[in-house]
Design an enzyme around this catalytic site. Structure first.
Site, PDB file in Angstrom:
ATOM      1  N   HIS A 196      18.306   6.009  35.886  1.00 24.64           N
ATOM      2  CA  HIS A 196      19.013   5.923  37.165  1.00 24.64           C
ATOM      3  C   HIS A 196      18.015   5.582  38.252  1.00 24.64           C
ATOM      4  O   HIS A 196      16.882   6.053  38.224  1.00 24.64           O
ATOM      5  CB  HIS A 196      19.713   7.259  37.487  1.00 24.64           C
TER       6      HIS A 196
ATOM      7  N   ASP B 143      27.276   7.940  32.740  1.00 25.80           N
ATOM      8  CA  ASP B 143      27.996   7.154  31.745  1.00 25.80           C
ATOM      9  C   ASP B 143      27.738   7.589  30.310  1.00 25.80           C
ATOM     10  O   ASP B 143      28.388   7.102  29.397  1.00 25.80           O
ATOM     11  CB  ASP B 143      27.631   5.670  31.894  1.00 25.80           C
TER      12      ASP B 143
HETATM   13  N1  CMC Z   1      16.292   2.481  28.735  1.00 24.69           N
HETATM   14  C1  CMC Z   1      14.978   2.214  28.575  1.00 24.69           C
HETATM   15  N2  CMC Z   1      14.109   2.100  29.593  1.00 24.69           N
HETATM   16  C2  CMC Z   1      14.610   2.249  30.822  1.00 24.69           C
HETATM   17  C3  CMC Z   1      15.962   2.530  31.068  1.00 24.69           C
HETATM   18  C4  CMC Z   1      16.814   2.642  29.963  1.00 24.69           C
HETATM   19  N3  CMC Z   1      18.122   2.888  30.101  1.00 24.69           N
HETATM   20  N4  CMC Z   1      16.172   2.607  32.390  1.00 24.69           N
HETATM   21  C5  CMC Z   1      14.996   2.400  32.977  1.00 24.69           C
HETATM   22  N5  CMC Z   1      14.042   2.190  32.026  1.00 24.69           N
HETATM   23  C6  CMC Z   1      12.615   1.937  32.252  1.00 24.69           C
HETATM   24  C7  CMC Z   1      12.388   0.450  32.539  1.00 24.69           C
HETATM   25  O1  CMC Z   1      12.167  -0.283  31.361  1.00 24.69           O
HETATM   26  C8  CMC Z   1      11.208   0.494  33.462  1.00 24.69           C
HETATM   27  O2  CMC Z   1      10.062   0.709  32.695  1.00 24.69           O
HETATM   28  P1  CMC Z   1       8.654   0.014  33.090  1.00 24.69           P
HETATM   29  O3  CMC Z   1       8.326   0.565  34.448  1.00 24.69           O
HETATM   30  O4  CMC Z   1       7.717   0.440  32.030  1.00 24.69           O
HETATM   31  O5  CMC Z   1       8.918  -1.459  33.118  1.00 24.69           O
HETATM   32  C9  CMC Z   1      11.455   1.753  34.284  1.00 24.69           C
HETATM   33  O6  CMC Z   1      12.232   2.600  33.446  1.00 24.69           O
HETATM   34  C10 CMC Z   1      12.202   1.505  35.572  1.00 24.69           C
HETATM   35  O7  CMC Z   1      13.376   0.772  35.236  1.00 24.69           O
HETATM   36  P2  CMC Z   1      14.147  -0.188  36.216  1.00 24.69           P
HETATM   37  O8  CMC Z   1      15.012  -1.112  35.418  1.00 24.69           O
HETATM   38  O9  CMC Z   1      13.201  -0.792  37.198  1.00 24.69           O
HETATM   39  O10 CMC Z   1      15.040   0.874  36.986  1.00 24.69           O
HETATM   40  P3  CMC Z   1      16.204   0.526  37.987  1.00 24.69           P
HETATM   41  O11 CMC Z   1      16.192   1.598  38.983  1.00 24.69           O
HETATM   42  O12 CMC Z   1      16.116  -0.880  38.466  1.00 24.69           O
HETATM   43  O13 CMC Z   1      17.500   0.593  37.062  1.00 24.69           O
HETATM   44  C11 CMC Z   1      19.371   1.338  35.901  1.00 24.69           C
HETATM   45  C12 CMC Z   1      18.365   1.650  37.014  1.00 24.69           C
HETATM   46  C13 CMC Z   1      20.485   2.357  35.902  1.00 24.69           C
HETATM   47  C14 CMC Z   1      20.000  -0.053  36.153  1.00 24.69           C
HETATM   48  C15 CMC Z   1      18.617   1.339  34.552  1.00 24.69           C
HETATM   49  O14 CMC Z   1      18.129   2.641  34.303  1.00 24.69           O
HETATM   50  C16 CMC Z   1      19.486   0.862  33.409  1.00 24.69           C
HETATM   51  O15 CMC Z   1      19.621  -0.351  33.208  1.00 24.69           O
HETATM   52  N6  CMC Z   1      20.121   1.810  32.630  1.00 24.69           N
HETATM   53  C17 CMC Z   1      20.989   1.440  31.558  1.00 24.69           C
HETATM   54  C18 CMC Z   1      22.352   1.055  32.075  1.00 24.69           C
HETATM   55  C19 CMC Z   1      23.113   2.255  32.566  1.00 24.69           C
HETATM   56  O16 CMC Z   1      23.203   3.264  31.912  1.00 24.69           O
HETATM   57  N7  CMC Z   1      23.734   2.086  33.753  1.00 24.69           N
HETATM   58  C20 CMC Z   1      24.519   3.136  34.376  1.00 24.69           C
HETATM   59  C21 CMC Z   1      23.838   3.646  35.601  1.00 24.69           C
HETATM   60  S1  CMC Z   1      24.492   5.176  36.243  1.00 24.69           S
HETATM   61  C22 CMC Z   1      26.099   4.881  36.709  1.00 24.69           C
HETATM   62  C23 CMC Z   1      26.347   3.709  37.554  1.00 24.69           C
HETATM   63  O17 CMC Z   1      25.557   3.341  38.416  1.00 24.69           O
HETATM   64  O18 CMC Z   1      27.406   3.159  37.368  1.00 24.69           O
END
Ligand code: CMC
Length: 378
Positions: A261, A315
């Site tokens: 998140h 989720d």
């Molecule tokens: N699985 C594996 N690694 C992850 C994940 C994940 N689900 N989420 C973040 N990371 C890692 C990412 O690879 C990165 O690592 P590094 O710094 O080594 O490159 C680090 O954590 C930061 O990730 P980010 O993508 O820059 O984080 P963000 O704040 O841009 O993204 C997020 C947040 C929710 C989009 C992301 O965690 C994600 O894609 N999660 C999976 C999809 C998901 O479950 N979405 C629902 C979100 S909650 C409800 C909603 O908003 O609707």
């Protein structure tokens, strides 16, 4: 003009001042108008919480009854909307059907009167009342059935489950469903809420505001993740397969759905409550092997990614709850929208109160002074 540092995804950049909800991502706290969600989940109802978010305070008994009454009597959808939905391809995603139907509602109420509190209230009531009916209607029509009319003797959540399944729901399932709506109703400046506020800032109508937010919610990085979680658990298939599955995803640098998140660096408090609700359903209606897979997944991901603050988000367990209620996977995100519409409308109202059109800037990294090349020389 002051130029701020560019942050992809606007991370950490405030897009509005808001008193609707608050997240403490380090402590895992979520409050609606200052009240902790744990307390609302235990003591409130979805409609009461929606009222709290939109009008800023918990309603009195009379105010709540009046609001419930209005919502109850605006649940029916116009036959033209229903007939339009009949023409949608049954293979289409229900989120697309919902987005089109929400936008189409605006055709019937095109007289915009944004300064009139009665217009605001009517729009709020109509959207909260009809969105569940539209979701249920599309579900029945894509199966070739006629939609079921709402039942005035049933509460909001019980009525939705009735319209969806053509039978009265179990009271525990209806109660748990209502709590799920409370947990999904609002969550600060997430992507769909931002989308709603940008659209609202142009002073368009609330149907366009909701339609744009529905479109944003559908993506797999936002509300669409709940569907993908169930698909992932089904693909994993057994507890033993969890570890190699997670390791493979991490090796390919793929995201694990239902984890991580932007704001929470601990387990999402909504995930904790949803897990308890799932357990209550399993106790009453029988265990689900995917729950064991999910628990093992939580353990393995914590082992590998807790250092990065990656834990289950809202989720991760919601799909297991809906699945146990017999709800088809591709309706999970529309159900998220049924709840979130009240949050979007609270932001719509707040945006209107101190509106300034969103018009951010950009950092241009393209070329300049390029001569036009005639087509025969390219
Ligand atoms: N699985 C594996 N690694 C992850 C994940 C994940 N689900 N989420 C973040 N990371 C890692 C990412 O690879 C990165 O690592 P590094 O710094 O080594 O490159 C680090 O954590 C930061 O990730 P980010 O993508 O820059 O984080 P963000 O704040 O841009 O993204 C997020 C947040 C929710 C989009 C992301 O965690 C994600 O894609 N999660 C999976 C999809 C998901 O479950 N979405 C629902 C979100 S909650 C409800 C909603 O908003 O609707």
């Amino acid at each position: 003009m002051m130029v701020c540092e560019y942050k992809p995804g606007l991370e950490g950049i405030p897009a509005a001042q808001s008193s609707i909800s608050h997240v403490d991502g380090q402590k895992g706290i979520l409050e609606y108008r200052g009240i902790r969600i744990e307390e609302l989940a235990e003591k409130s109802t979805f409609l009461e919480t929606a009222y709290l978010l939109i009008w800023g305070e918990l309603p009195s008994k009379e105010e709540l009854e009046a609001f419930e009454h209005e919502v109850r009597y605006h649940r029916r959808i116009k036959y033209r909307i229903r007939d339009m939905m009949k023409c949608f391809p049954e293979s289409g995603h229900p989120m697309d059907a919902l987005q089109a139907s929400a936008a189409a509602l605006g055709l019937f109420y095109s007289l915009r009167d944004l300064h009139n509190p009665a217009y605001i209230r009517d729009s709020v009531v109509r959207l909260i009342a009809t969105i569940p009916t539209m979701v249920a209607a599309f579900q029945l029509m894509r199966k070739g059935n006629d939609p079921v009319k709402p039942r005035d003797d049933l509460d909001y959540s019980a009525n939705f489950l009735y319209m969806l399944n053509e039978r009265e729901p179990d009271p525990l399932a209806a109660k748990i469903f209502d709590i799920c709506l409370i947990l999904h109703v609002e969550h600060t400046m997430n992507a769909s809420t931002f989308s709603a506020r940008v659209t609202a800032s142009t002073l368009t109508d609330p149907y366009a505001v909701v339609a744009s937010a529905v479109g944003t919610l559908g993506g797999p990085l936002h509300g669409g993740a709940n569907e993908e979680v169930i698909q992932m658990l089904e693909e994993i298939g057994s507890v033993e397969n969890v570890r190699p599955y997670v390791e493979d995803l991490l090796q390919r640098k793929a995201k694990i759905m239902g984890f991580g998140h932007r704001v929470y660096k601990v387990k999402d408090p909504r995930a904790t409550i949803l897990q308890t609700l799932a357990e209550q359903l399993f106790d009453k209606f029988g265990a689900d092997k995917y729950y064991e897979i999910a628990q093992e997944m939580e353990r393995v991901v914590a082992e590998k990614l807790s250092g990065k603050g990656i834990y289950p988000n809202v989720d991760f367990y919601s799909g297991l709850v809906y699945r146990k209620m017999g709800i088809p996977t591709d309706l999970f995100t529309p159900i998220f929208a049924i709840a979130r519409v009240a949050g979007w409308l609270a932001h719509w109202k707040e945006q209107l109160a101190e509106n300034r059109i969103f018009r951010p800037t950009q950092i241009y990294n393209g070329k300049h002074e390029i001569p036009y090349l005639p087509i025969d020389q390219r």
